[in-house]
Design a protein around this motif. Structure first.
Motif, PDB file in Angstrom:
ATOM      1  N   ILE A  59      -9.713   1.820 -87.026  1.00 21.02           N
ATOM      2  CA  ILE A  59      -9.879   3.621 -86.688  1.00 21.02           C
ATOM      3  C   ILE A  59     -10.237   3.134 -85.397  1.00 21.02           C
ATOM      4  N   GLU A  60      -9.264   3.821 -84.081  1.00 20.36           N
ATOM      5  CA  GLU A  60      -9.799   4.049 -83.409  1.00 20.36           C
ATOM      6  C   GLU A  60     -10.981   5.484 -82.935  1.00 20.36           C
ATOM      7  N   HIS A  61     -12.373   4.933 -82.145  1.00 21.27           N
ATOM      8  CA  HIS A  61     -13.239   6.043 -82.213  1.00 21.27           C
ATOM      9  C   HIS A  61     -13.983   5.127 -81.183  1.00 21.27           C
ATOM     10  N   ALA A  62     -14.170   6.222 -79.786  1.00 19.25           N
ATOM     11  CA  ALA A  62     -15.010   5.807 -78.830  1.00 19.25           C
ATOM     12  C   ALA A  62     -16.446   5.797 -79.360  1.00 19.25           C
ATOM     13  N   GLY A  63     -16.963   6.158 -80.400  1.00 19.57           N
ATOM     14  CA  GLY A  63     -18.745   5.757 -80.552  1.00 19.57           C
ATOM     15  C   GLY A  63     -19.380   7.275 -79.986  1.00 19.57           C
ATOM     16  N   PRO A  64     -20.665   6.845 -80.179  1.00 21.19           N
ATOM     17  CA  PRO A  64     -21.693   6.422 -80.502  1.00 21.19           C
ATOM     18  C   PRO A  64     -21.197   6.247 -82.321  1.00 21.19           C
ATOM     19  N   TRP A  65     -21.298   4.467 -82.462  1.00 20.18           N
ATOM     20  CA  TRP A  65     -21.576   3.877 -83.750  1.00 20.18           C
ATOM     21  C   TRP A  65     -23.518   4.170 -83.907  1.00 20.18           C
ATOM     22  N   ALA A  66     -23.442   4.229 -85.396  1.00 23.75           N
ATOM     23  CA  ALA A  66     -24.309   4.666 -86.546  1.00 23.75           C
ATOM     24  C   ALA A  66     -24.235   2.567 -87.148  1.00 23.75           C
TER      25      ALA A  66
ATOM     26  N   LEU B  14      -4.962  10.455 -83.875  1.00 28.00           N
ATOM     27  CA  LEU B  14      -6.061   9.453 -83.568  1.00 28.00           C
ATOM     28  C   LEU B  14      -4.561   8.885 -84.081  1.00 28.00           C
ATOM     29  N   ARG B  15      -5.659   7.323 -83.292  1.00 30.42           N
ATOM     30  CA  ARG B  15      -4.985   5.791 -83.806  1.00 30.42           C
ATOM     31  C   ARG B  15      -5.898   4.837 -85.079  1.00 30.42           C
ATOM     32  N   LEU B  16      -4.310   4.638 -85.543  1.00 30.99           N
ATOM     33  CA  LEU B  16      -4.859   3.308 -87.093  1.00 30.99           C
ATOM     34  C   LEU B  16      -4.045   2.304 -87.051  1.00 30.99           C
ATOM     35  N   MET B  17      -4.685   1.398 -87.035  1.00 26.85           N
ATOM     36  CA  MET B  17      -4.143   0.097 -87.181  1.00 26.85           C
ATOM     37  C   MET B  17      -4.214  -0.590 -88.703  1.00 26.85           C
TER      38      MET B  17
END
Length: 303
Positions: free
Chosen positions: A36-43, A85-88
């Motif tokens: 799942i493309e997500h620029a963040g931030p990441w917990a 949203l880009r999903l792979m």
């Protein structure tokens, strides 16, 4: 939202340097993947990340189907996540492993049921080029970011458009971790040079045994058996070695491994690697080769 403080470099001496054995340490539960493309931030945990509820719902649905979900972003990408949203999605242990991608306004439109049936979901198209994931999950472990970020940047320059930073892939002690999709090949304790070599080899359908952790979705003893047959035969092609059957008794596993027209009987045992030279609390589980023989004639090759 609650977050956990990132762990630092509290692993045994030799971790992250290539001194600790990496074989047979790829995650065993990740046959199907969702990126799942997500620029963040990441917990630290995906459930604690600030994501739209439809994305959280997709992650929960994936977990229920046994699909491994990862957040990904381009190296150094810190801008807003693009829309749609880009999903792979990937099936790493299919007869012919595959990776596909699609763009979605509504993540619920992604048919994960098709993925677990081994079928490319509607609205997704097959990706012909490999994808490389470098774990840079700082909130999970500080080493993953400290070591992984420079590798993701350099590898991205070497493999433009094919490299993604990603969340935790398993095995913090092996940072920096590299995953090659669609086959789910894991590498650990990577340097920049080692990552470039592994990526170049994969693009040519080959594996580099140095710092190779194994293939995701395969039991650890089978990963070990494949590794020892590759080391003995020099076979480096991705599909050149395959485990046909296994039988385990406690810490000992006997495997039948095919290499071309030849089959081997391989016996591996769980072992302990203790960097301090003793069976210390920080000892790392690994595997040792107990026996390897041609099955046709039963003549031991190595015992």
């Amino acid at each position: 939202m609650t977050t956990k403080r990132a762990r630092g470099c509290d692993h045994p001496a030799g971790c992250h340097t290539g001194e600790v054995p990496t074989l047979a340490s790829a995650t065993t539960k990740a046959r199907f993947w969702l990126l799942i493309e997500h620029a963040g931030p990441w917990a630290s945990e995906l459930a604690d990340c600030e994501l739209p509820e439809p994305v959280h719902a997709l992650i929960r649905r994936a977990a229920g189907l046994g699909v491994r979900a990862q957040l990904v972003r381009r190296p150094l990408q810190r801008r807003a996540t693009p829309t749609p949203l880009r999903l792979m999605v990937a099936d790493t242990t299919a007869e012919v492993p595959w990776l596909a991608e699609g763009f979605f306004d509504d993540p619920s439109d992604l048919d994960l049921g098709s993925l677990v049936r081994g079928v490319v979901p509607e609205s997704c198209i097959l990706v012909k080029e490999p994808v490389f994931l470098v774990c840079t999950h700082a909130r999970r472990n500080a080493c993953c970011a400290r070591i992984g970020l420079p590798i993701a940047r350099v590898l991205g320059e070497s493999q433009p458009g094919r490299v993604w930073e990603t969340t935790h892939v398993g095995g913090d002690r092996y940072a920096a971790n590299l995953v090659c999709l669609p086959h789910g090949l894991y590498y650990g304790s990577m340097s920049q040079a080692a990552a470039i070599a592994a990526a170049n080899a994969y693009r040519h359908g080959e594996i580099v045994l140095d710092r190779f952790r194994g293939r995701a979705g395969i039991p650890e003893p089978s990963q070990a058996a494949e590794h020892f047959v590759r080391a003995h035969t020099g076979e480096l092609s991705v599909g050149g070695v395959a485990v046909e059957s296994t039988r385990s008794d406690g810490d000992v596993t006997e495997a039948i491994v095919r290499h071309g027209d030849v089959s081997f009987r391989v016996v591996v045992e769980r072992a302990v690697f203790a960097p301090c030279g003793t069976a210390c609390a920080d000892a790392i589980a690994t595997y040792r080769l107990a026996a390897l023989e041609h099955i046709q004639c039963g003549t031991p090759v190595l015992t």
